[in-house]
Design a protein around this motif. Structure first.
Motif, PDB file in Angstrom:
ATOM      1  N   ILE A 183       4.265  -4.281   2.691  1.00  0.00           N
ATOM      2  CA  ILE A 183       5.036  -3.053   2.489  1.00  0.00           C
ATOM      3  C   ILE A 183       4.027  -1.913   2.455  1.00  0.00           C
ATOM      4  O   ILE A 183       3.111  -1.911   1.632  1.00  0.00           O
ATOM      5  N   ILE A 184       4.210  -0.964   3.365  1.00  0.00           N
ATOM      6  CA  ILE A 184       3.380   0.247   3.380  1.00  0.00           C
ATOM      7  C   ILE A 184       4.327   1.435   3.331  1.00  0.00           C
ATOM      8  O   ILE A 184       5.269   1.518   4.129  1.00  0.00           O
ATOM      9  N   HIS A 185       4.094   2.336   2.393  1.00  0.00           N
ATOM     10  CA  HIS A 185       4.913   3.546   2.294  1.00  0.00           C
ATOM     11  C   HIS A 185       3.971   4.738   2.232  1.00  0.00           C
ATOM     12  O   HIS A 185       3.017   4.735   1.467  1.00  0.00           O
ATOM     13  N   ARG A 186       4.245   5.722   3.043  1.00  0.00           N
ATOM     14  CA  ARG A 186       3.405   6.918   3.073  1.00  0.00           C
ATOM     15  C   ARG A 186       3.931   7.991   2.136  1.00  0.00           C
ATOM     16  O   ARG A 186       5.100   8.005   1.767  1.00  0.00           O
ATOM     17  N   TYR A 187       3.043   8.923   1.795  1.00  0.00           N
ATOM     18  CA  TYR A 187       3.411  10.113   1.040  1.00  0.00           C
ATOM     19  C   TYR A 187       2.687  11.299   1.669  1.00  0.00           C
ATOM     20  O   TYR A 187       1.830  11.137   2.538  1.00  0.00           O
ATOM     21  N   GLY A 188       3.050  12.490   1.238  1.00  0.00           N
ATOM     22  CA  GLY A 188       2.464  13.705   1.801  1.00  0.00           C
ATOM     23  C   GLY A 188       3.384  14.304   2.846  1.00  0.00           C
ATOM     24  O   GLY A 188       4.569  13.979   2.910  1.00  0.00           O
ATOM     25  N   LEU A 189       2.829  15.172   3.680  1.00  0.00           N
ATOM     26  CA  LEU A 189       3.609  15.791   4.761  1.00  0.00           C
ATOM     27  C   LEU A 189       3.624  14.867   5.967  1.00  0.00           C
ATOM     28  O   LEU A 189       2.565  14.503   6.487  1.00  0.00           O
ATOM     29  N   ILE A 190       4.808  14.521   6.399  1.00  0.00           N
ATOM     30  CA  ILE A 190       4.977  13.619   7.536  1.00  0.00           C
ATOM     31  C   ILE A 190       5.806  14.352   8.590  1.00  0.00           C
ATOM     32  O   ILE A 190       6.880  14.887   8.296  1.00  0.00           O
ATOM     33  N   ARG A 218       0.840  -1.196   0.000  1.00  0.00           N
ATOM     34  CA  ARG A 218       0.000   0.000   0.000  1.00  0.00           C
ATOM     35  C   ARG A 218       0.878   1.249   0.000  1.00  0.00           C
ATOM     36  O   ARG A 218       1.899   1.288   0.688  1.00  0.00           O
ATOM     37  N   ILE A 219       0.444   2.230  -0.748  1.00  0.00           N
ATOM     38  CA  ILE A 219       1.036   3.563  -0.703  1.00  0.00           C
ATOM     39  C   ILE A 219      -0.103   4.483  -0.321  1.00  0.00           C
ATOM     40  O   ILE A 219      -1.143   4.498  -0.977  1.00  0.00           O
ATOM     41  N   GLN A 220       0.090   5.196   0.786  1.00  0.00           N
ATOM     42  CA  GLN A 220      -1.031   5.950   1.353  1.00  0.00           C
ATOM     43  C   GLN A 220      -0.548   7.186   2.084  1.00  0.00           C
ATOM     44  O   GLN A 220       0.592   7.238   2.546  1.00  0.00           O
ATOM     45  N   ALA A 221      -1.421   8.165   2.203  1.00  0.00           N
ATOM     46  CA  ALA A 221      -1.116   9.366   2.971  1.00  0.00           C
ATOM     47  C   ALA A 221      -1.345   9.131   4.465  1.00  0.00           C
ATOM     48  O   ALA A 221      -0.655   9.703   5.306  1.00  0.00           O
ATOM     49  N   GLU A 237       6.508  10.533  13.214  1.00  0.00           N
ATOM     50  CA  GLU A 237       5.519   9.725  12.508  1.00  0.00           C
ATOM     51  C   GLU A 237       6.210   8.691  11.628  1.00  0.00           C
ATOM     52  O   GLU A 237       7.285   8.949  11.083  1.00  0.00           O
ATOM     53  N   PRO A 238       5.574   7.539  11.458  1.00  0.00           N
ATOM     54  CA  PRO A 238       6.174   6.520  10.591  1.00  0.00           C
ATOM     55  C   PRO A 238       6.028   6.872   9.112  1.00  0.00           C
ATOM     56  O   PRO A 238       5.029   7.472   8.699  1.00  0.00           O
ATOM     57  N   ILE A 239       7.038   6.495   8.344  1.00  0.00           N
ATOM     58  CA  ILE A 239       7.044   6.706   6.899  1.00  0.00           C
ATOM     59  C   ILE A 239       6.826   5.383   6.170  1.00  0.00           C
ATOM     60  O   ILE A 239       6.055   5.303   5.232  1.00  0.00           O
ATOM     61  N   VAL A 240       7.539   4.362   6.596  1.00  0.00           N
ATOM     62  CA  VAL A 240       7.531   3.092   5.877  1.00  0.00           C
ATOM     63  C   VAL A 240       7.473   1.929   6.859  1.00  0.00           C
ATOM     64  O   VAL A 240       8.023   1.999   7.955  1.00  0.00           O
ATOM     65  N   LEU A 241       6.782   0.867   6.434  1.00  0.00           N
ATOM     66  CA  LEU A 241       6.704  -0.366   7.211  1.00  0.00           C
ATOM     67  C   LEU A 241       6.971  -1.532   6.264  1.00  0.00           C
ATOM     68  O   LEU A 241       6.347  -1.636   5.209  1.00  0.00           O
ATOM     69  N   VAL A 242       7.913  -2.367   6.643  1.00  0.00           N
ATOM     70  CA  VAL A 242       8.173  -3.613   5.931  1.00  0.00           C
ATOM     71  C   VAL A 242       8.028  -4.739   6.940  1.00  0.00           C
ATOM     72  O   VAL A 242       8.689  -4.739   7.981  1.00  0.00           O
ATOM     73  N   LEU A 243       7.144  -5.673   6.632  1.00  0.00           N
ATOM     74  CA  LEU A 243       6.940  -6.860   7.457  1.00  0.00           C
ATOM     75  C   LEU A 243       7.208  -8.081   6.591  1.00  0.00           C
ATOM     76  O   LEU A 243       6.634  -8.204   5.508  1.00  0.00           O
ATOM     77  N   ALA A 244       8.062  -8.957   7.063  1.00  0.00           N
ATOM     78  CA  ALA A 244       8.356 -10.190   6.338  1.00  0.00           C
ATOM     79  C   ALA A 244       8.103 -11.366   7.276  1.00  0.00           C
ATOM     80  O   ALA A 244       8.571 -11.366   8.413  1.00  0.00           O
ATOM     81  N   ALA A 245       7.349 -12.360   6.797  1.00  0.00           N
ATOM     82  CA  ALA A 245       7.036 -13.546   7.605  1.00  0.00           C
ATOM     83  C   ALA A 245       7.506 -14.788   6.871  1.00  0.00           C
ATOM     84  O   ALA A 245       7.365 -14.910   5.657  1.00  0.00           O
ATOM     85  N   SER A 246       8.062 -15.698   7.646  1.00  0.00           N
ATOM     86  CA  SER A 246       8.557 -16.958   7.101  1.00  0.00           C
ATOM     87  C   SER A 246       8.442 -18.020   8.188  1.00  0.00           C
ATOM     88  O   SER A 246       8.113 -17.710   9.343  1.00  0.00           O
ATOM     89  N   ALA A 247       8.736 -19.238   7.826  1.00  0.00           N
ATOM     90  CA  ALA A 247       8.748 -20.306   8.828  1.00  0.00           C
ATOM     91  C   ALA A 247       9.927 -20.132   9.782  1.00  0.00           C
ATOM     92  O   ALA A 247       9.857 -20.540  10.939  1.00  0.00           O
TER      93      ALA A 247
END
Length: 150
Positions: free
Chosen positions: A78-85, A5-8, A89-99
């Motif tokens: 993967i979430i990345h924000r745009y706009g005024l931050i 997602r890319i979101q404000a 405040e968080p800008i980006v989130l990366v989550l990786a899941a595995s066994a």
């Protein structure tokens, strides 16, 4: 499961992590990286992020596919924000899941290195004195970090 997602709007790190963990009973490890806006020693009031809609999502999807091809991932967010931050405040989130943890750690690390160097986002500083600064230049240290994955 892959979510990009890319979101404000801000995002809820705990809720995103819980949603990823619920994707499969085979998730043995998840690794989260959250990048925050800094105040750069008190001089920054905000960071403005711009992107090319469509192109940015396609590039993040391509990067996610590369990570999924290199590591046995069960889920990826993967979430990345745009706009005024604002600072803090968080800008980006990366989550990786595995066994297993190693794959999750390496995939998250890889994705952040590539996001810093290849994702089509541009940053401009808004200073506390009311002026708008220059666009932030890429750092050679980010390029150096990315080189280890080649």
């Amino acid at each position: 499961m892959r979510r990009i997602r890319i979101q404000a709007e801000n995002f809820d790190i705990a809720a995103e992590t819980a949603a990823l963990a619920e994707t499969s009973a085979d998730v043995g490890a998840s690794v989260a990286f959250t990048g925050f806006c800094r105040d750069e020693g008190g001089r920054l009031s905000a960071l403005e992020l711009e992107h090319y809609p469509g192109m940015a999502e396609a590039e993040l999807s391509r990067l996610a596919g590369e990570a999924e091809g290199r590591w046995p991932l069960i889920g990826l967010t993967i979430i990345h924000r745009y706009g005024l931050i604002r600072p803090g405040e968080p800008i980006v989130l990366v989550l990786a899941a595995s066994a297993h943890r190693r794959a999750a750690f390496e995939a998250a690390d890889y994705l952040m290195d590539y996001l810093k160097t290849h994702a089509p986002f541009w940053k401009r500083e808004h200073l506390k004195d009311g002026t708008v600064g220059a666009w932030v230049e890429a750092k050679s240290t980010d390029d150096d970090a990315m080189e280890r994955w080649r």
